[in-house]
Design an enzyme around this catalytic site. Structure first.
Site, short mmCIF file in Angstrom:
data_model
loop_
_atom_site.label_atom_id
_atom_site.label_comp_id
_atom_site.label_asym_id
_atom_site.label_seq_id
_atom_site.Cartn_x
_atom_site.Cartn_y
_atom_site.Cartn_z
N GLY A 31 109.51 28.96 47.08
CA GLY A 31 109.85 28.15 48.24
C GLY A 31 110.38 29.00 49.37
N ALA A 32 111.13 28.37 50.30
CA ALA A 32 111.59 29.03 51.52
C ALA A 32 110.39 29.71 52.19
CB ALA A 32 112.71 30.03 51.23
N HIS A 37 103.76 33.49 52.94
CA HIS A 37 103.29 32.55 51.89
C HIS A 37 102.09 31.76 52.40
CE1 HIS A 37 107.73 32.76 50.86
NE2 HIS A 37 107.18 33.09 49.72
N GLU A 158 101.74 41.53 48.63
CA GLU A 158 101.92 42.96 48.33
C GLU A 158 103.31 43.48 48.69
OE1 GLU A 158 98.68 45.10 50.21
OE2 GLU A 158 97.73 45.31 48.23
N GLN A 163 105.80 43.96 41.49
CA GLN A 163 105.54 42.69 40.79
C GLN A 163 104.04 42.53 40.51
OE1 GLN A 163 107.57 38.73 41.43
NE2 GLN A 163 105.84 38.44 42.81
N SER A 196 111.88 35.61 52.69
CA SER A 196 112.80 34.47 52.73
C SER A 196 114.23 34.96 52.95
CB SER A 196 112.73 33.71 51.42
OG SER A 196 111.39 33.47 51.10
O1 PAF Z 1 107.36 36.50 44.18
C1 PAF Z 1 107.99 35.46 43.92
O2 PAF Z 1 108.30 34.65 44.80
C2 PAF Z 1 108.40 35.19 42.48
O3 PAF Z 1 108.75 36.35 41.82
C3 PAF Z 1 107.34 34.40 41.69
C4 PAF Z 1 106.07 35.20 41.51
C5 PAF Z 1 107.02 33.10 42.41
C6 PAF Z 1 107.87 34.06 40.30
O4 PAF Z 1 109.02 33.29 40.37
#
Ligand code: PAF
Length: 302
Positions: A31-32, A37, A158, A163, A196
């Site tokens: 969110g946020a 996004h 990215e 991650q 965010s």
């Molecule tokens: O990148 C994020 O916002 C978070 O790490 C994710 C992939 C939504 C998992 O909670």
């Protein structure tokens, strides 16, 4: 767009979509939402028949309680942003977007999950040792989302470069046939990577925050003629001494406090000590910097 909060409702909608052979795109978020996004959601809407956007602040990936408490929760505004994107979007393939906004109890009905994931070298550098348990917590929630949404493609930004490597390793472990789609960082006009966390910066901190990207861009130019170690040292020194060089821009003790800047192989994430050591994806510089009590991360590709 439809908002759903129950895992069972998501599964039901996904099963119906699967029966019609629809390709599902998943955009996991906390969110946020910001334009970064929205760029993931836009791409998912173009490339899939059916899109699931999850908005869930995942408590088990926060190793810092204060960070979890301060994490912005803006569901209503987020849903408005998604609706706005859908209404102005051209060339959309997906006819349906589900915004999945579960509670913690809905995601983890048995309480805090016991599963722990290990990913070896890709998680043993940079964020890994500094945020113990973080990537395992990310993997738990992402796997749960994969199980519920059964996507053909999953979209990740990215900015959280490590991650992406961890999710790639997760997919190798669990062998799900999901295409991982890394999407480029979206930046403000002044170059600051959208995050965010930016909304927690004071005006003075926000004004100097683009220095991070500007320094990384200069580092990319230096890489043409300087060694890896010299580029690393220059980036760390430039940010750490910014307040001394620019006192008028740094009121009340404001300063950059770099936590790390590593130049790594873009696939393995292992630090390299010369440019030739980078493999097929090249080298990437990853930075974490504290500014005004906010931890900002960014990357530069070399
Ligand atoms: O990148 C994020 O916002 C978070 O790490 C994710 C992939 C939504 C998992 O909670």
């Amino acid at each position: 767009m439809k908002q759903i909060t129950k895992a069972a409702d998501l599964q039901q909608a996904v099963n119906a979509a699967k029966k019609q052979n629809l390709e599902i795109g998943l955009v996991p978020t906390m969110g946020a939402l910001h334009e970064g996004h929205l760029s993931l959601i836009e791409r998912a809407l173009k490339e899939n028949d059916f899109v699931v956007v999850s908005l869930f602040v995942n408590p088990i990936q926060f190793n810092n309680k204060e960070d979890l408490e301060k994490y912005p929760r803006t569901i209503e505004a987020d849903l408005d942003l998604i609706a706005g994107l859908i209404s102005r979007m051209e060339g959309r393939k997906a006819q349906e977007l589900l915004a999945f906004t579960p509670s913690v109890e809905e995601m983890y009905p048995q309480g805090e999950p016991k599963e722990v994931y290990h990913f070896g070298p890709v998680e043993e550098v940079m964020e890994g040792p500094r945020r113990p348990g973080h990537f395992s917590g990310v993997a738990v929630v992402v796997r749960r989302l994969f199980d519920l949404a059964q996507p053909r493609r999953a979209y990740f930004g990215e900015k959280d470069y490590q991650q992406i490597a961890v999710i790639r390793a997760l997919l190798e472990q669990i062998k799900y046939p999901i295409e991982l789609v890394p999407c480029p960082i979206v930046r403000a006009d002044d170059g600051l990577a959208l995050s965010s966390r930016n909304m927690r910066l004071s005006p003075a901190a926000r004004a100097i925050a683009p220095t991070i990207n500007a320094t990384l861009e200069q580092a990319a130019e230096m890489a043409e003629f300087e060694d890896v170690d010299d580029v690393k040292e220059w980036v760390l020194d430039t940010l750490a001494s910014f307040h001394e060089v620019n006192p008028s821009l740094c009121p009340d003790g404001l300063k950059f406090e770099p936590e790390y800047f590593e130049i790594v192989d873009a696939r393995t994430l292992q630090p390299i000590d010369n440019w030739e050591a980078a493999g097929d994806l090249g080298a990437v510089g990853c930075i974490a910097v504290w500014l005004d009590g906010v931890r900002l991360i960014d990357i530069v590709k070399f």
